[in-house]
Design a protein around this motif. Structure first.
Motif, PDB file in Angstrom:
ATOM      1  N   VAL A  29      -0.971  11.081  16.334  1.00  0.00           N
ATOM      2  CA  VAL A  29      -1.061  11.579  17.021  1.00  0.00           C
ATOM      3  C   VAL A  29      -1.059  12.797  17.592  1.00  0.00           C
ATOM      4  CG1 VAL A  29      -0.334   9.302  18.333  1.00  0.00           C
ATOM      5  CG2 VAL A  29       1.401  11.043  17.695  1.00  0.00           C
ATOM      6  N   SER A  30      -0.664  13.271  15.785  1.00  0.00           N
ATOM      7  CA  SER A  30       0.169  15.261  15.677  1.00  0.00           C
ATOM      8  C   SER A  30      -1.659  15.725  15.980  1.00  0.00           C
ATOM      9  CB  SER A  30       0.688  15.547  14.665  1.00  0.00           C
ATOM     10  OG  SER A  30      -0.292  15.358  14.096  1.00  0.00           O
ATOM     11  N   ARG A  31      -1.379  17.098  16.246  1.00  0.00           N
ATOM     12  CA  ARG A  31      -2.453  17.705  15.818  1.00  0.00           C
ATOM     13  C   ARG A  31      -2.830  17.876  14.834  1.00  0.00           C
ATOM     14  NH1 ARG A  31      -4.709  19.635  20.567  1.00  0.00           N
ATOM     15  NH2 ARG A  31      -3.648  19.977  22.585  1.00  0.00           N
ATOM     16  N   LYS A  32      -1.552  18.316  13.340  1.00  0.00           N
ATOM     17  CA  LYS A  32      -1.877  18.114  12.927  1.00  0.00           C
ATOM     18  C   LYS A  32      -2.795  17.390  12.410  1.00  0.00           C
ATOM     19  CE  LYS A  32       1.526  19.709   9.326  1.00  0.00           C
ATOM     20  NZ  LYS A  32       2.925  19.173   8.727  1.00  0.00           N
ATOM     21  N   LYS A  33      -3.246  16.322  12.798  1.00  0.00           N
ATOM     22  CA  LYS A  33      -4.220  14.950  12.382  1.00  0.00           C
ATOM     23  C   LYS A  33      -5.246  15.715  13.090  1.00  0.00           C
ATOM     24  CE  LYS A  33      -4.252  11.522   9.771  1.00  0.00           C
ATOM     25  NZ  LYS A  33      -3.819  10.994   8.549  1.00  0.00           N
ATOM     26  N   GLN A  34      -4.859  15.723  14.133  1.00  0.00           N
ATOM     27  CA  GLN A  34      -6.208  15.918  14.816  1.00  0.00           C
ATOM     28  C   GLN A  34      -6.047  16.348  16.283  1.00  0.00           C
ATOM     29  OE1 GLN A  34      -7.488  12.463  17.330  1.00  0.00           O
ATOM     30  NE2 GLN A  34      -8.491  14.495  19.119  1.00  0.00           N
ATOM     31  N   PRO A  35      -6.662  18.172  15.549  1.00  0.00           N
ATOM     32  CA  PRO A  35      -6.179  19.134  16.434  1.00  0.00           C
ATOM     33  C   PRO A  35      -7.102  19.138  18.244  1.00  0.00           C
ATOM     34  CG  PRO A  35      -7.621  19.891  13.646  1.00  0.00           C
ATOM     35  CD  PRO A  35      -7.943  18.610  14.523  1.00  0.00           C
ATOM     36  N   GLU A  36      -8.094  18.840  18.108  1.00  0.00           N
ATOM     37  CA  GLU A  36      -9.052  18.661  19.337  1.00  0.00           C
ATOM     38  C   GLU A  36      -8.173  17.874  19.895  1.00  0.00           C
ATOM     39  OE1 GLU A  36     -11.116  16.055  16.357  1.00  0.00           O
ATOM     40  OE2 GLU A  36     -10.616  18.336  16.427  1.00  0.00           O
ATOM     41  N   ASN A  37      -8.175  17.771  21.598  1.00  0.00           N
ATOM     42  CA  ASN A  37      -7.737  17.084  22.896  1.00  0.00           C
ATOM     43  C   ASN A  37      -7.832  15.954  22.362  1.00  0.00           C
ATOM     44  OD1 ASN A  37      -5.374  19.093  23.598  1.00  0.00           O
ATOM     45  ND2 ASN A  37      -7.538  19.700  25.303  1.00  0.00           N
ATOM     46  N   THR A  38      -7.064  14.403  23.440  1.00  0.00           N
ATOM     47  CA  THR A  38      -8.386  13.361  22.986  1.00  0.00           C
ATOM     48  C   THR A  38      -7.879  13.586  25.031  1.00  0.00           C
ATOM     49  OG1 THR A  38      -6.980  12.572  21.431  1.00  0.00           O
ATOM     50  CG2 THR A  38      -7.414  11.337  23.530  1.00  0.00           C
TER      51      THR A  38
END
Ligand code: PEP
Ligand code: MN
Length: 363
Positions: free
Chosen positions: A96-105
């Motif tokens: 769930v982290s921004r580190k893992k996925q920078p773009e918004n869900t």
């Protein structure tokens, strides 16, 4: 000193800089390899004993002209950067982290893409009481272009003697109204056994504050495809909230929204304390849409509008509030639900504030 001499010394300096650069990066590669091994072995990356021995080693070999203390200071900076380099490895970062996925869900609820930058509202009665009651609220919402209908069918109540909700019958009512008016249903599910059947009736499964750490329920909601709205626990820290979210996403359901609904503090002026700063923190730390529930956080009708303004101003993706045709006779939360006139004033107040960016239909 002639200019040629100066130029040649500067050339030499450039070469030394490059040599240091190469060595620093060579060191960084070694540090990364060490980090990988430490991770495999589950060893803490920061090792003060090892740092001390490296600093002593440097002191022992220092022949100047730099003072040992100066060199140790420089090397401490290198050690610090190296540690950060080891920690930058995001293989352990939460899903769930921004580190893992920078773009918004973005969470797609019947075509409403929550988290896409356009703010949205979720309205509805605290509890589903009858078809007529839900229909009346839904019609009022529809007049203002609001499609996200929320109502409680399974009500987690503090007292076992309070109205517990209509259960499955309540879900059926919500779905019937939503189908008739082309709206989407959000409703709370309280037990893992009901998750599967709920997917037939609801467009979003709500997990309430009291169940934020009901891990079996989180896992069950993570195992279906229906979007989930996870509310923050009564006394949960942001870290606990984020980890609860991780339970759902780690099971495969990434259609998840978070909801700040106030936390328990010593303050008694409001039902809970709306932790407004949790909104930007959650948005920074995670890539999930964040909603603010102004009804249960404040527990006060007079605070719904100011709290909603604060939520929009601070970057919430959506705001939730309860609306009832006649709050005075509501079977739950009668003190803070809005009647239709108050609901319209609420939306008008937000239009006037200029904080709500998308058009709301005028009354
Ligand atoms: C609700 O949203 O109906 C509710 C009971 O809220 P919470 O779980 O945040 O207390
Ligand atoms: Mn309520």
């Amino acid at each position: 000193m002639s200019n040629e001499q100066l130029d040649s010394l500067r050339d030499e300096l450039d070469k030394v800089n490059l040599a240091i650069l190469e060595k620093i990066n060579e060191r960084a590669r070694l540090v990364k390899e060490i980090g990988d091994i430490k991770r495999e072995q589950g060893i803490n990356r920061f090792d003060p004993v090892r740092e001390r021995s490296m600093l002593d080693h440097i002191a022992k070999h220092n022949e100047g002209p730099f003072e040992t203390a100066t060199l140790q200071h420089l090397f401490k900076q290198i050690f610090k950067a190296s540690l950060e380099l080891q920690e930058e490895d995001n293989s352990k970062a939460l899903l769930v982290s921004r580190k893992k996925q920078p773009e918004n869900t973005t969470v797609d609820v019947k075509g409403e893409k929550i988290g896409d930058g356009q703010q949205r509202f979720v309205f509805g009665p605290c509890a589903v009481e009858s078809y007529e009651q839900v229909l009346a609220v839904a019609k009022e919402m529809k007049k203002r272009g609001q499609r996200l209908l929320r109502g409680g069918a399974f009500k987690p109540r503090t007292s076992p003697y309070d109205f517990q909700g209509l259960g499955l019958e309540g879900l059926k009512i919500l779905k019937r109204v939503a189908d008739e008016l082309d709206m989407a249903v959000i409703s709370e599910i309280v037990t893992p056994a009901d998750v599967e059947v709920a997917t037939e009736y609801v467009d979003v499964i709500q997990i309430g504050a009291r169940n934020m750490q009901n891990f079996e329920l989180l896992k069950a909601a993570g195992s279906v495809k229906t979007p989930v709205l996870l509310k923050r626990g009564l006394s949960a820290t942001i870290e606990e909230f984020i980890h609860a979210a991780e339970y759902i996403v780690s099971k495969g359901n990434s259609q998840l929204m978070l909801c700040e609904r106030g936390i328990r503090t010593y303050e008694k002026a409001t039902r809970n304390t709306l932790d407004i700063s949790a909104v930007p923190i959650l948005k920074q730390e995670t890539h999930l849409p964040v909603m603010v529930d102004v009804t249960h956080s404040t527990g006060r009708r007079d605070l719904l509008l100011p709290a909603a303004k604060a939520a929009l101003a601070i970057g919430a993706d959506a705001v939730m509030a309860e609306v009832h045709p006649d709050p005075a006779v509501a079977l739950s939360d009668s003190a803070q639900q809005m009647n239709f006139e108050q609901f319209n004033q609420f939306l008008d107040g937000l239009i006037e504030s200029g904080l709500y960016k998308a058009p709301i239909k005028q009354a």
